[in-house]
Motif scaffolding. Structure first.
Motif, PDB file in Angstrom:
ATOM      1  N   VAL A 176      -6.046   5.403  -4.486  1.00 36.35           N
ATOM      2  CA  VAL A 176      -7.321   4.806  -4.078  1.00 36.35           C
ATOM      3  C   VAL A 176      -7.213   3.294  -4.005  1.00 36.35           C
ATOM      4  CG1 VAL A 176      -9.682   4.387  -4.881  1.00 36.35           C
ATOM      5  CG2 VAL A 176      -8.761   6.711  -4.885  1.00 36.35           C
ATOM      6  N   HIS A 177      -6.655   2.681  -5.029  1.00 41.15           N
ATOM      7  CA  HIS A 177      -6.596   1.218  -5.076  1.00 41.15           C
ATOM      8  C   HIS A 177      -5.517   0.677  -4.145  1.00 41.15           C
ATOM      9  CE1 HIS A 177      -9.409   0.150  -8.450  1.00 41.15           C
ATOM     10  NE2 HIS A 177      -9.430   1.468  -8.455  1.00 41.15           N
ATOM     11  N   ARG A 178      -4.432   1.406  -3.994  1.00 40.14           N
ATOM     12  CA  ARG A 178      -3.383   0.971  -3.051  1.00 40.14           C
ATOM     13  C   ARG A 178      -3.942   0.892  -1.631  1.00 40.14           C
ATOM     14  NH1 ARG A 178      -0.414   5.040  -3.527  1.00 40.14           N
ATOM     15  NH2 ARG A 178       0.692   4.348  -5.386  1.00 40.14           N
ATOM     16  N   GLU A 179      -4.718   1.908  -1.244  1.00 38.96           N
ATOM     17  CA  GLU A 179      -5.302   1.916   0.096  1.00 38.96           C
ATOM     18  C   GLU A 179      -6.275   0.763   0.267  1.00 38.96           C
ATOM     19  OE1 GLU A 179      -5.403   2.930   3.864  1.00 38.96           O
ATOM     20  OE2 GLU A 179      -4.222   4.104   2.421  1.00 38.96           O
ATOM     21  N   ALA A 180      -7.038   0.447  -0.774  1.00 39.50           N
ATOM     22  CA  ALA A 180      -7.987  -0.667  -0.684  1.00 39.50           C
ATOM     23  C   ALA A 180      -7.251  -1.992  -0.498  1.00 39.50           C
ATOM     24  CB  ALA A 180      -8.856  -0.711  -1.934  1.00 39.50           C
ATOM     25  N   ARG A 181      -6.138  -2.158  -1.197  1.00 33.37           N
ATOM     26  CA  ARG A 181      -5.409  -3.432  -1.116  1.00 33.37           C
ATOM     27  C   ARG A 181      -4.804  -3.666   0.264  1.00 33.37           C
ATOM     28  NH1 ARG A 181      -3.954  -1.838  -6.390  1.00 33.37           N
ATOM     29  NH2 ARG A 181      -1.945  -0.999  -5.677  1.00 33.37           N
ATOM     30  N   ARG A 182      -4.570  -2.595   1.023  1.00 32.47           N
ATOM     31  CA  ARG A 182      -4.009  -2.793   2.357  1.00 32.47           C
ATOM     32  C   ARG A 182      -5.046  -2.576   3.455  1.00 32.47           C
ATOM     33  NH1 ARG A 182       0.244   2.192   1.712  1.00 32.47           N
ATOM     34  NH2 ARG A 182      -1.153   3.953   2.050  1.00 32.47           N
ATOM     35  N   THR A 183      -6.312  -2.553   3.096  1.00 32.42           N
ATOM     36  CA  THR A 183      -7.376  -2.386   4.080  1.00 32.42           C
ATOM     37  C   THR A 183      -7.670  -3.726   4.756  1.00 32.42           C
ATOM     38  OG1 THR A 183      -8.392  -0.542   2.897  1.00 32.42           O
ATOM     39  CG2 THR A 183      -9.810  -1.765   4.413  1.00 32.42           C
ATOM     40  N   PRO A 184      -7.621  -3.796   6.060  1.00 37.97           N
ATOM     41  CA  PRO A 184      -7.920  -5.056   6.746  1.00 37.97           C
ATOM     42  C   PRO A 184      -9.334  -5.528   6.432  1.00 37.97           C
ATOM     43  CG  PRO A 184      -6.916  -3.464   8.259  1.00 37.97           C
ATOM     44  CD  PRO A 184      -7.237  -2.717   7.001  1.00 37.97           C
ATOM     45  N   GLY A 185      -9.468  -6.838   6.326  1.00 36.02           N
ATOM     46  CA  GLY A 185     -10.786  -7.419   6.101  1.00 36.02           C
ATOM     47  C   GLY A 185     -11.134  -7.642   4.652  1.00 36.02           C
ATOM     48  N   LEU A 186     -10.232  -7.283   3.721  1.00 30.81           N
ATOM     49  CA  LEU A 186     -10.479  -7.478   2.290  1.00 30.81           C
ATOM     50  C   LEU A 186      -9.402  -8.365   1.677  1.00 30.81           C
ATOM     51  CD1 LEU A 186     -11.361  -3.883   0.999  1.00 30.81           C
ATOM     52  CD2 LEU A 186     -12.958  -5.784   1.400  1.00 30.81           C
ATOM     53  N   HIS A 187      -9.797  -9.171   0.703  1.00 33.03           N
ATOM     54  CA  HIS A 187      -8.793  -9.859  -0.108  1.00 33.03           C
ATOM     55  C   HIS A 187      -9.197  -9.749  -1.574  1.00 33.03           C
ATOM     56  CE1 HIS A 187     -10.957 -13.609  -1.296  1.00 33.03           C
ATOM     57  NE2 HIS A 187     -11.641 -13.392  -0.184  1.00 33.03           N
ATOM     58  N   GLY A 188      -8.192  -9.691  -2.439  1.00 30.76           N
ATOM     59  CA  GLY A 188      -8.447  -9.496  -3.857  1.00 30.76           C
ATOM     60  C   GLY A 188      -9.029 -10.727  -4.521  1.00 30.76           C
ATOM     61  N   VAL A 189      -9.979 -10.496  -5.415  1.00 32.95           N
ATOM     62  CA  VAL A 189     -10.612 -11.571  -6.193  1.00 32.95           C
ATOM     63  C   VAL A 189     -10.233 -11.461  -7.663  1.00 32.95           C
ATOM     64  CG1 VAL A 189     -12.835 -12.498  -6.978  1.00 32.95           C
ATOM     65  CG2 VAL A 189     -12.553 -11.767  -4.597  1.00 32.95           C
ATOM     66  N   LEU A 190     -10.165 -10.218  -8.170  1.00 34.14           N
ATOM     67  CA  LEU A 190      -9.918  -9.999  -9.592  1.00 34.14           C
ATOM     68  C   LEU A 190      -9.286  -8.639  -9.780  1.00 34.14           C
ATOM     69  CD1 LEU A 190     -12.366 -10.610 -12.531  1.00 34.14           C
ATOM     70  CD2 LEU A 190     -11.456  -8.314 -12.181  1.00 34.14           C
ATOM     71  N   SER A 191      -8.372  -8.524 -10.749  1.00 34.47           N
ATOM     72  CA  SER A 191      -7.756  -7.248 -11.085  1.00 34.47           C
ATOM     73  C   SER A 191      -7.657  -7.124 -12.592  1.00 34.47           C
ATOM     74  CB  SER A 191      -6.363  -7.139 -10.457  1.00 34.47           C
ATOM     75  OG  SER A 191      -5.747  -5.923 -10.811  1.00 34.47           O
ATOM     76  N   HIS A 192      -8.144  -6.015 -13.105  1.00 29.59           N
ATOM     77  CA  HIS A 192      -8.096  -5.754 -14.546  1.00 29.59           C
ATOM     78  C   HIS A 192      -7.510  -4.353 -14.744  1.00 29.59           C
ATOM     79  CE1 HIS A 192      -9.431  -5.705 -18.791  1.00 29.59           C
ATOM     80  NE2 HIS A 192      -9.691  -4.420 -18.564  1.00 29.59           N
ATOM     81  N   ARG A 193      -6.360  -4.274 -15.429  1.00 26.93           N
ATOM     82  CA  ARG A 193      -5.698  -2.995 -15.656  1.00 26.93           C
ATOM     83  C   ARG A 193      -5.545  -2.709 -17.137  1.00 26.93           C
ATOM     84  NH1 ARG A 193      -3.898  -4.373 -10.734  1.00 26.93           N
ATOM     85  NH2 ARG A 193      -3.376  -2.686  -9.268  1.00 26.93           N
ATOM     86  N   GLU A 194      -5.853  -1.488 -17.506  1.00 29.52           N
ATOM     87  CA  GLU A 194      -5.617  -0.996 -18.854  1.00 29.52           C
ATOM     88  C   GLU A 194      -4.876   0.326 -18.770  1.00 29.52           C
ATOM     89  OE1 GLU A 194      -9.035  -0.860 -21.323  1.00 29.52           O
ATOM     90  OE2 GLU A 194      -9.732  -2.869 -20.795  1.00 29.52           O
ATOM     91  N   THR A 195      -4.575   0.910 -19.895  1.00 26.20           N
ATOM     92  CA  THR A 195      -3.869   2.182 -19.897  1.00 26.20           C
ATOM     93  C   THR A 195      -4.652   3.257 -19.159  1.00 26.20           C
ATOM     94  OG1 THR A 195      -2.816   1.662 -22.009  1.00 26.20           O
ATOM     95  CG2 THR A 195      -2.867   3.979 -21.357  1.00 26.20           C
ATOM     96  N   ASP A 196      -5.972   3.266 -19.332  1.00 28.10           N
ATOM     97  CA  ASP A 196      -6.786   4.362 -18.819  1.00 28.10           C
ATOM     98  C   ASP A 196      -7.497   4.078 -17.507  1.00 28.10           C
ATOM     99  OD1 ASP A 196      -6.143   6.047 -20.929  1.00 28.10           O
ATOM    100  OD2 ASP A 196      -7.768   5.283 -22.174  1.00 28.10           O
ATOM    101  N   PHE A 197      -7.797   2.830 -17.204  1.00 29.87           N
ATOM    102  CA  PHE A 197      -8.550   2.560 -15.977  1.00 29.87           C
ATOM    103  C   PHE A 197      -8.145   1.228 -15.369  1.00 29.87           C
ATOM    104  CE2 PHE A 197     -11.231   0.737 -19.309  1.00 29.87           C
ATOM    105  CZ  PHE A 197     -11.664  -0.461 -18.769  1.00 29.87           C
ATOM    106  N   VAL A 198      -8.471   1.082 -14.092  1.00 29.28           N
ATOM    107  CA  VAL A 198      -8.227  -0.155 -13.359  1.00 29.28           C
ATOM    108  C   VAL A 198      -9.514  -0.556 -12.658  1.00 29.28           C
ATOM    109  CG1 VAL A 198      -7.337   1.149 -11.384  1.00 29.28           C
ATOM    110  CG2 VAL A 198      -6.832  -1.290 -11.576  1.00 29.28           C
ATOM    111  N   ILE A 199      -9.793  -1.856 -12.683  1.00 26.77           N
ATOM    112  CA  ILE A 199     -10.931  -2.419 -11.963  1.00 26.77           C
ATOM    113  C   ILE A 199     -10.394  -3.501 -11.039  1.00 26.77           C
ATOM    114  CG2 ILE A 199     -13.089  -3.736 -12.130  1.00 26.77           C
ATOM    115  CD1 ILE A 199     -13.473  -2.501 -14.920  1.00 26.77           C
ATOM    116  N   GLU A 200     -10.790  -3.442  -9.771  1.00 27.65           N
ATOM    117  CA  GLU A 200     -10.435  -4.488  -8.825  1.00 27.65           C
ATOM    118  C   GLU A 200     -11.674  -4.915  -8.062  1.00 27.65           C
ATOM    119  OE1 GLU A 200      -6.235  -4.523  -7.075  1.00 27.65           O
ATOM    120  OE2 GLU A 200      -6.687  -2.376  -7.171  1.00 27.65           O
TER     121      GLU A 200
END
Length: 445
Positions: free
Chosen positions: A411-435
């Motif tokens: 899910v997150h890999r597809e979002a990172r390569r979606t045209p028209g978006l750029h990353g602002v923040l990324s938070h990763r833990e063992t159980d979940f990821v927030i971008e």
């Protein structure tokens, strides 16, 4: 549609054998499966793609039913020795012998006798529904069908019909590739790939069953037009100690109505420390203190929706389950939250253009409940709906998601390569990821 020729060398089996990602695919849990319907577009599809699995299931006591859409009468269109009618009669007999070998029962396959090379969803819908009605009488039903991206029109039409019908019933569905192993590449594996290991008995039964498909694994004669259809370079893909399948995507509404009916709080959103802390972390990751219009996709019973509403002028909260939305409505009334509109929708199919523009769109733990195509489409719609300076927030579990084709990493890999978006923040833990993503300014697109 992929274009290929079965006479070409194709992808060598040695290349698939060296593909580590392929053999790390998770194993399918077949425990307790008691009724199975295996759909094939042509006689031999079922043996090639799922013969070993059929043997495993039948040997474990499952009632296995085989349904073949066509008799494959056009497999040798230029044959000087066999008419289509003769081929149809032979393949009818071959399939019966192969299925008996795999299941050790005298239950004959059902032959729909539709036109080889001309399947349509309209003519398939009634027989597919009829067999799924029988299937649903089982405690642990399973449907197996050709893959909807296999590169053969009949395989794909049958798969689309069956996957849609099974998904609408919430029945687990496995799709078996056949021609993908010939034209595909180990560098482009399907999402949602899973495996079923085969023991020696299953492999032996599959080999014996394939030998019954004489018109396909041997030449019809030594004359031009009677050449073998499934040469050794094709058959070697089906002599593995494992069979691979692609998970079909269940219907969100059916599945989550069932989940929320079975439990008032299926995700323990009110009692789980993981859930409560995850919401707090997500809220802390929002770049702005306050937003105007917010879109909360996959709101479930509304625990996060309440918190978003406290930082927004208005929130549109969307979920596929009417049962979940009823619980969310009760929560909002109890909390005295007036600025939320609840909407029943299966996404991306029911996307409402009136949801644009939005200053904040939140997708929390629902992206992996889409097919790969649905998720790409939903991302495109989110990008188009974001206001200038707005934010798209994704939050997902980082562990495997059983019986769905995507996981959080997909899910997150597809979002990172979606045209028209750029990353602002990324938070990763063992159980979940927030971008957190923002739209690329117009002058930079």
């Amino acid at each position: 549609m992929v274009s290929f020729d079965h006479r070409d060398p194709g992808t060598p089996e040695a290349d698939w054998a060296r593909c580590g990602a392929l053999h790390r695919a998770p194993e399918v849990d077949l425990t307790g499966v008691d009724r199975v319907v295996v759909f094939a577009a042509h006689p031999d599809d079922e043996t090639l793609g799922a013969g070993g699995t059929m043997h495993r299931l039948a040997d474990a006591g499952a009632d296995v039913r085989v349904v073949v859409a066509t008799l494959g009468e056009n497999s040798h269109p230029d044959s000087p020795t066999h008419t289509p009618e003769r081929l149809a009669a032979l393949r009818h007999e071959e399939l019966a012998a192969a299925v008996h070998t795999l299941t050790s029962t005298d239950t004959p396959p059902e032959y729909l006798a539709l036109t080889d090379g001309g399947l349509s969803e309209d003519e398939l819908s009634e027989p597919v529904a009829r067999h799924l009605e029988w299937l649903e009488q089982g405690e642990q039903p399973l449907v197996i069908v050709t893959w909807e991206e296999d590169g053969h029109t009949d395989h794909e039409v049958l798969a689309r019909t069956v996957v849609a019908a099974a998904g609408a019933r919430g029945v687990r569905c496995l799709q078996y590739p056949v021609w993908f192993w010939h034209w595909g590449s180990p560098t482009r594996l399907p999402r949602g790939l899973v495996r079923v290991p085969l023991d020696d008995a299953a492999r032996a039964a599959k080999r014996s069953a394939l030998a019954h498909h004489v018109t396909q694994v041997q030449p019809l004669s030594d004359r031009r037009g009677d050449e073998v259809l499934l040469g050794p370079h094709v058959l070697e893909h089906f002599d593995r100690s494992v069979e691979f399948f692609v998970l079909g995507t269940p219907d969100q509404r059916t599945v989550f109505d069932r989940v929320h009916t079975a439990s008032a709080d299926p995700w323990a959103v009110d009692t789980s420390w993981y859930e409560r802390r995850k919401r707090d972390v997500l809220l802390a990751c929002l770049p702005r203190e306050h937003y105007g219009s917010v879109l909360d996709l996959g709101c479930s019973t509304g625990a996060l929706t309440v918190e978003l509403a406290r930082r927004a002028r208005s929130v549109t909260a969307v979920d596929a389950s009417d049962v979940a939305l009823s619980a969310a409505r009760t929560r909002l009334e109890r909390k005295g939250v007036p600025n939320v509109e609840l909407v029943s929708a299966v996404l991306p199919r029911d996307w409402d253009e009136d949801w644009s523009p939005r200053e904040l769109i939140v997708v929390s733990e629902m992206g992996y409940f889409c097919s790969p195509e649905q998720w790409r489409e939903l991302l495109r719609r989110c990008v188009a709906a974001l206001a200038d300076g707005g934010h798209l927030v994704l939050c997902h579990w980082r562990h495997p998601i059983a019986d769905w084709p995507l996981d959080g990493a997909d899910v997150h890999r597809e979002a990172r390569r979606t045209p028209g978006l750029h990353g602002v923040l990324s938070h990763r833990e063992t159980d979940f990821v927030i971008e957190v993503f923002a739209p690329v300014p117009a002058e930079n697109t």
